[in-house]
Design a protein around this motif. Sequence first.
Motif, PDB file in Angstrom:
ATOM      1  N   LEU A 127       0.991  -1.181  -0.009  1.00  0.00           N
ATOM      2  CA  LEU A 127      -0.004  -0.152   0.149  1.00  0.00           C
ATOM      3  C   LEU A 127       0.836   1.429   0.112  1.00  0.00           C
ATOM      4  O   LEU A 127       0.557   2.128  -0.646  1.00  0.00           O
ATOM      5  CB  LEU A 127      -0.906   0.058   1.293  1.00  0.00           C
ATOM      6  N   LEU A 128       2.030   1.033   0.597  1.00  0.00           N
ATOM      7  CA  LEU A 128       2.733   2.210   0.564  1.00  0.00           C
ATOM      8  C   LEU A 128       3.567   2.702  -0.561  1.00  0.00           C
ATOM      9  O   LEU A 128       3.481   3.830  -1.014  1.00  0.00           O
ATOM     10  CB  LEU A 128       4.042   2.120   1.774  1.00  0.00           C
ATOM     11  N   MET A 129       3.725   1.724  -1.467  1.00  0.00           N
ATOM     12  CA  MET A 129       4.246   1.866  -2.774  1.00  0.00           C
ATOM     13  C   MET A 129       3.060   2.478  -3.738  1.00  0.00           C
ATOM     14  O   MET A 129       3.396   3.222  -4.443  1.00  0.00           O
ATOM     15  CB  MET A 129       4.624   0.549  -3.414  1.00  0.00           C
ATOM     16  N   ILE A 130       1.706   2.151  -3.461  1.00  0.00           N
ATOM     17  CA  ILE A 130       0.933   2.785  -4.262  1.00  0.00           C
ATOM     18  C   ILE A 130       0.737   4.071  -3.939  1.00  0.00           C
ATOM     19  O   ILE A 130       0.573   5.129  -4.907  1.00  0.00           O
ATOM     20  CB  ILE A 130      -0.520   1.900  -3.760  1.00  0.00           C
ATOM     21  N   PHE A 131       0.940   4.478  -2.629  1.00  0.00           N
ATOM     22  CA  PHE A 131       0.708   5.869  -2.333  1.00  0.00           C
ATOM     23  C   PHE A 131       1.855   6.796  -2.827  1.00  0.00           C
ATOM     24  O   PHE A 131       1.463   7.825  -3.277  1.00  0.00           O
ATOM     25  CB  PHE A 131       0.661   6.071  -0.864  1.00  0.00           C
ATOM     26  N   LEU A 132       3.066   6.333  -2.621  1.00  0.00           N
ATOM     27  CA  LEU A 132       4.082   6.838  -3.015  1.00  0.00           C
ATOM     28  C   LEU A 132       4.067   7.183  -4.464  1.00  0.00           C
ATOM     29  O   LEU A 132       4.583   8.045  -4.989  1.00  0.00           O
ATOM     30  CB  LEU A 132       5.555   6.280  -2.582  1.00  0.00           C
ATOM     31  N   ASP A 133       4.007   6.111  -5.379  1.00  0.00           N
ATOM     32  CA  ASP A 133       3.910   6.264  -6.888  1.00  0.00           C
ATOM     33  C   ASP A 133       2.700   7.450  -7.204  1.00  0.00           C
ATOM     34  O   ASP A 133       2.625   8.115  -8.432  1.00  0.00           O
ATOM     35  CB  ASP A 133       3.560   5.065  -7.511  1.00  0.00           C
ATOM     36  N   PHE A 134       1.742   7.452  -6.467  1.00  0.00           N
ATOM     37  CA  PHE A 134       0.669   8.355  -6.906  1.00  0.00           C
ATOM     38  C   PHE A 134       1.067   9.780  -6.504  1.00  0.00           C
ATOM     39  O   PHE A 134       0.993  10.732  -7.366  1.00  0.00           O
ATOM     40  CB  PHE A 134      -0.560   8.276  -5.953  1.00  0.00           C
ATOM     41  N   VAL A 135       1.604  10.052  -5.499  1.00  0.00           N
ATOM     42  CA  VAL A 135       1.962  11.321  -5.010  1.00  0.00           C
ATOM     43  C   VAL A 135       3.232  11.805  -5.788  1.00  0.00           C
ATOM     44  O   VAL A 135       3.468  13.143  -5.851  1.00  0.00           O
ATOM     45  CB  VAL A 135       2.173  11.694  -3.283  1.00  0.00           C
ATOM     46  N   PHE A 136       4.146  11.062  -6.420  1.00  0.00           N
ATOM     47  CA  PHE A 136       5.158  11.423  -6.983  1.00  0.00           C
ATOM     48  C   PHE A 136       5.024  11.615  -8.640  1.00  0.00           C
ATOM     49  O   PHE A 136       6.072  11.735  -9.340  1.00  0.00           O
ATOM     50  CB  PHE A 136       6.430  10.408  -6.803  1.00  0.00           C
ATOM     51  N   GLU A 137       3.738  11.606  -9.125  1.00  0.00           N
ATOM     52  CA  GLU A 137       3.418  11.538 -10.532  1.00  0.00           C
ATOM     53  C   GLU A 137       2.543  12.826 -10.949  1.00  0.00           C
ATOM     54  O   GLU A 137       1.938  13.383  -9.889  1.00  0.00           O
ATOM     55  CB  GLU A 137       2.399  10.305 -10.787  1.00  0.00           C
ATOM     56  N   GLU A 138       3.180  13.558 -11.866  1.00  0.00           N
ATOM     57  CA  GLU A 138       2.259  14.791 -11.916  1.00  0.00           C
ATOM     58  C   GLU A 138       1.122  14.422 -12.566  1.00  0.00           C
ATOM     59  O   GLU A 138       0.759  13.783 -13.416  1.00  0.00           O
ATOM     60  CB  GLU A 138       3.380  15.335 -13.201  1.00  0.00           C
ATOM     61  N   ARG A 139       0.103  15.343 -12.145  1.00  0.00           N
ATOM     62  CA  ARG A 139      -1.431  15.145 -12.460  1.00  0.00           C
ATOM     63  C   ARG A 139      -1.887  16.568 -13.090  1.00  0.00           C
ATOM     64  O   ARG A 139      -1.372  17.438 -12.590  1.00  0.00           O
ATOM     65  CB  ARG A 139      -1.978  14.880 -11.213  1.00  0.00           C
ATOM     66  N   GLU A 140      -2.948  16.308 -13.591  1.00  0.00           N
ATOM     67  CA  GLU A 140      -3.604  17.605 -14.254  1.00  0.00           C
ATOM     68  C   GLU A 140      -4.257  18.332 -13.046  1.00  0.00           C
ATOM     69  O   GLU A 140      -4.244  19.503 -13.004  1.00  0.00           O
ATOM     70  CB  GLU A 140      -4.731  16.910 -15.105  1.00  0.00           C
ATOM     71  N   HIS A 141      -4.691  17.675 -11.967  1.00  0.00           N
ATOM     72  CA  HIS A 141      -5.580  18.332 -11.018  1.00  0.00           C
ATOM     73  C   HIS A 141      -4.670  18.031  -9.625  1.00  0.00           C
ATOM     74  O   HIS A 141      -4.284  16.957  -9.416  1.00  0.00           O
ATOM     75  CB  HIS A 141      -6.749  17.996 -10.615  1.00  0.00           C
ATOM     76  N   THR A 142      -4.381  18.958  -8.839  1.00  0.00           N
ATOM     77  CA  THR A 142      -3.564  18.913  -7.424  1.00  0.00           C
ATOM     78  C   THR A 142      -4.670  19.288  -6.501  1.00  0.00           C
ATOM     79  O   THR A 142      -5.460  20.257  -6.440  1.00  0.00           O
ATOM     80  CB  THR A 142      -2.442  19.602  -7.234  1.00  0.00           C
ATOM     81  N   TRP A 143      -4.870  18.419  -5.192  1.00  0.00           N
ATOM     82  CA  TRP A 143      -5.768  18.453  -4.201  1.00  0.00           C
ATOM     83  C   TRP A 143      -5.207  19.618  -3.056  1.00  0.00           C
ATOM     84  O   TRP A 143      -5.167  20.770  -3.148  1.00  0.00           O
ATOM     85  CB  TRP A 143      -6.255  17.394  -3.675  1.00  0.00           C
ATOM     86  N   LEU A 144      -3.981  19.066  -2.773  1.00  0.00           N
ATOM     87  CA  LEU A 144      -3.112  19.740  -1.750  1.00  0.00           C
ATOM     88  C   LEU A 144      -1.916  20.575  -2.488  1.00  0.00           C
ATOM     89  O   LEU A 144      -0.915  19.699  -2.325  1.00  0.00           O
ATOM     90  CB  LEU A 144      -2.913  18.878  -0.443  1.00  0.00           C
ATOM     91  N   GLY A 145      -2.235  21.319  -3.340  1.00  0.00           N
ATOM     92  CA  GLY A 145      -1.192  21.826  -4.113  1.00  0.00           C
ATOM     93  C   GLY A 145       0.095  22.054  -3.609  1.00  0.00           C
ATOM     94  O   GLY A 145       1.273  21.715  -4.160  1.00  0.00           O
ATOM     95  N   ARG A 146       0.303  22.653  -2.594  1.00  0.00           N
ATOM     96  CA  ARG A 146       1.691  23.076  -1.758  1.00  0.00           C
ATOM     97  C   ARG A 146       2.428  21.680  -1.358  1.00  0.00           C
ATOM     98  O   ARG A 146       3.737  21.711  -1.142  1.00  0.00           O
ATOM     99  CB  ARG A 146       1.270  23.925  -0.708  1.00  0.00           C
ATOM    100  N   ILE A 147       1.737  20.712  -1.315  1.00  0.00           N
ATOM    101  CA  ILE A 147       2.249  19.366  -1.018  1.00  0.00           C
ATOM    102  C   ILE A 147       2.482  18.454  -2.291  1.00  0.00           C
ATOM    103  O   ILE A 147       3.698  18.075  -2.342  1.00  0.00           O
ATOM    104  CB  ILE A 147       1.449  18.597   0.058  1.00  0.00           C
ATOM    105  N   GLU A 148       1.602  18.432  -3.173  1.00  0.00           N
ATOM    106  CA  GLU A 148       1.543  17.666  -4.120  1.00  0.00           C
ATOM    107  C   GLU A 148       2.406  18.011  -5.544  1.00  0.00           C
ATOM    108  O   GLU A 148       3.121  17.367  -6.098  1.00  0.00           O
ATOM    109  CB  GLU A 148       0.207  17.089  -4.677  1.00  0.00           C
ATOM    110  N   ARG A 149       2.390  19.416  -5.606  1.00  0.00           N
ATOM    111  CA  ARG A 149       3.379  19.788  -6.720  1.00  0.00           C
ATOM    112  C   ARG A 149       4.818  19.671  -6.423  1.00  0.00           C
ATOM    113  O   ARG A 149       5.691  19.423  -7.280  1.00  0.00           O
ATOM    114  CB  ARG A 149       3.054  21.385  -6.977  1.00  0.00           C
ATOM    115  N   PRO A 150       5.608  19.860  -5.186  1.00  0.00           N
ATOM    116  CA  PRO A 150       6.909  19.678  -5.104  1.00  0.00           C
ATOM    117  C   PRO A 150       7.332  18.217  -5.185  1.00  0.00           C
ATOM    118  O   PRO A 150       8.219  17.709  -5.974  1.00  0.00           O
ATOM    119  CB  PRO A 150       6.942  20.403  -3.710  1.00  0.00           C
TER     120      PRO A 150
END
Length: 385
Positions: A127-150
């Motif tokens: 499950l941790l790998m699923i989460f990490l690969d999600f947050v490290f991928e660039e996406r069209e929409h960002t929810w928590l932008g200050r965290i997700e964009r970096p």
Amino acid sequence: MLLKTFGSSFGVTAVGLVLAAVLWGWKGFAVVAILSILEISLSFDNAVVNAGLLKKMNAFWQKIFLTIGILIAVFGMRLVFPVVIVAVTAGVGPIEAVQLAMDDPEKYEMLVTDAHPAIAAFGGMFLLMIFLDFVFEEREHTWLGRIERPLARLGRVEGLSVCIGLIALLVTATTIATDAAQHGGGHVDKSATVLLSGVAGLVTYLVVGGLSGHFENKLEEGEETDQEAEEKALKEGRQPAVGRQPAVVGLAGRAAFFMFLYLEVLDASFSFDGVIGAFAITNDIFWMALGLGIGAMYVRSLTVYLVRRGTLDEYVYLEHGAHYAIGALAVLLLVSIKWHINEVVTGLLGVALIAFSFWSSVRRNRAVAASEENSGDEFKVTTTV
């Protein structure tokens, strides 16, 4: 549509609860009902993530997910899996393990509880790998932008998620696992077990997820090649090849097969905490299998409902909330190797994150609609002038 999608779940619930009441009385009825609610609350984020993957598959494989997949989920993970754990831990055969569950449920519960560090390490790393690969991928929409964009920018570093996952596993094995909790309140060193199980979870994710992604990319490349050939034929005044399928509506063949395997391993990882948590309510494997099985049916139906309604496309932050819930569950699983985490905390945390992401999606949709309306008014004023 609601009845069509959830009809089988309603039917299984009715049959299961009646069966529990007839065989075990009102106590069995109540325990099975509570276990069903427990499974649904713990696995709501599972349904959202499943839906994000299932919408890529064609109708045939979606049906396979609902038929064969539910058999694996209910009988495989909720009934056979605990028996296999006991058989391996106690060094007995499956039949003897079932006999032990019926004749000495206290010892059966003890063996399953003592196997928890290995289970938590495998499921937590997957499950941790699923989460990490999600947050490290660039996406069209960002929810928590200050965290997700970096984080998305950091994700450009090759293999970063695997590196962080291994670091998390090493920290867990050398700190938390050295004093792992056991049945009866004792503590033992489970470092080697946790390390081995965690690596197995990571490798499983890389193999199944990698094969799924590989065949998905091959399918997309084939579609692009066919589309280019069709455009070239039209430009040259030729008729495109007859009989060629238009752009595929969903994944099929090997791509869908490995996506299906990925979904089943994902469901297994989510079910670990549900199975272990169920022992806090009962140690009767038949009550457990029936209650968790009913809950699993609703998770499956909810997955299909989200796909058919296009909910994830309409509420764009739902997947974000579900993946943050996955990350939280992964951390809780690893922490639970030493400290007991109440199932209520696990369930409510996931539901809260998804509810917050849903509310954020609603606010975004309202803002977009208001912006479009204002743009339309400005256009009318300009045209009038």
